[in-house]
Write an enzyme that holds these catalytic residues in place. Structure first.
Site: not given
Ligand code: PNS
Length: 228
Positions: A80, A104, A153, A191
């Site tokens: 990150h 989560k 990745r 993570s």
């Molecule tokens: O680090 P991660 O867990 O892969 O991040 C995921 C994240 C936070 C980018 C994603 O879960 C997110 O954008 N959540 C917010 C909810 C949202 O907007 N959902 C609809 C679009 S996909």
């Protein structure tokens, strides 16, 4: 936004025929009138014109690009951090945004994850840390961001990222998702794996910033490993 341009015109208006002139019944004769001096009243008016910005030739202020780097960051890894460093060079402002998603069941609270991020982004003056709940596109809108930054990745990340990028584009077509390929040195780090390896007594130095490793030590009790 339309530009408000104020122009002052001095308009000389002959109002000798207007109500209130010498011939009007409401006119009170002053000493000059009595002396037979012809009078002309001068009216100054301020006219305010609204001109659309597109029609002006004023130099535009250069617009800085704000990007959002969203994620769970539970906790932040060196992968990150590498993306934050590279993103800070690409965009005028980069906001690392922690998802507040208690469903989560994260190991660290949103406040702890933000504190860990703040401990390591200090050297990048155009990087800020924030958190959000709800739709990512709404959070981006609140910051007037035009870019979502994500890292890829491996090919296995692609499908998930593609789905999210297309959904976000549908929700807000003005928001572009920009992908950076993870540095190969960190392309195997996640993570989830860091927490798993640490909980099983494995060595995670070099995978996360030292401050994060210290927090993991305080949070997770590691089993003693033979020969360790
Ligand atoms: O680090 P991660 O867990 O892969 O991040 C995921 C994240 C936070 C980018 C994603 O879960 C997110 O954008 N959540 C917010 C909810 C949202 O907007 N959902 C609809 C679009 S996909």
């Amino acid at each position: 936004m339309p530009l408000l341009e104020e122009q002052a015109y001095s308009m000389r208006t002959d109002i000798s025929r207007a109500p209130g002139n010498q011939n009007s019944p409401r006119h009170k004769p002053c000493s000059d009138c009595k002396r037979g001096v012809p009078l002309r009243r001068v009216v100054f008016a301020t006219i305010v014109t609204i001109i659309p910005e597109s029609e002006t030739r004023l130099p535009r202020k250069p617009r800085g690009v704000t990007a959002i780097y969203p994620g769970s960051f539970d906790p932040i890894t060196n992968g990150h951090l590498d993306l934050i460093q590279r993103g800070s060079r690409l965009f005028d402002r980069l906001i690392v945004s922690v998802l507040r998603n208690e469903t989560k069941q994260p190991l660290f609270s949103a406040e702890e994850r933000m504190a860990m991020l703040n401990e390591v982004v200090g050297e990048y003056p155009n990087v800020a840390v924030d958190s959000f709940a709800g739709l990512l596109v709404d959070h981006a809108g609140r910051h007037s961001a035009t870019v979502l930054l994500r890292g890829i990745r491996a090919i296995s990340d692609y499908e998930y990222e593609l789905q999210m990028a297309l959904m976000n584009r549908r929700l807000n077509p003005g928001l572009e998702t920009v992908f950076l390929l993870a540095n190969e040195a960190y392309s195997f780090i996640s993570s989830r794996l860091v927490k798993e390896v640490f909980a099983l007594g494995g060595n995670i130095s070099g995978l996360v910033p030292p401050s994060v490793e210290a927090r993991l030590k305080r949070r997770i009790s590691q089993p003693k490993r033979k020969g360790a």
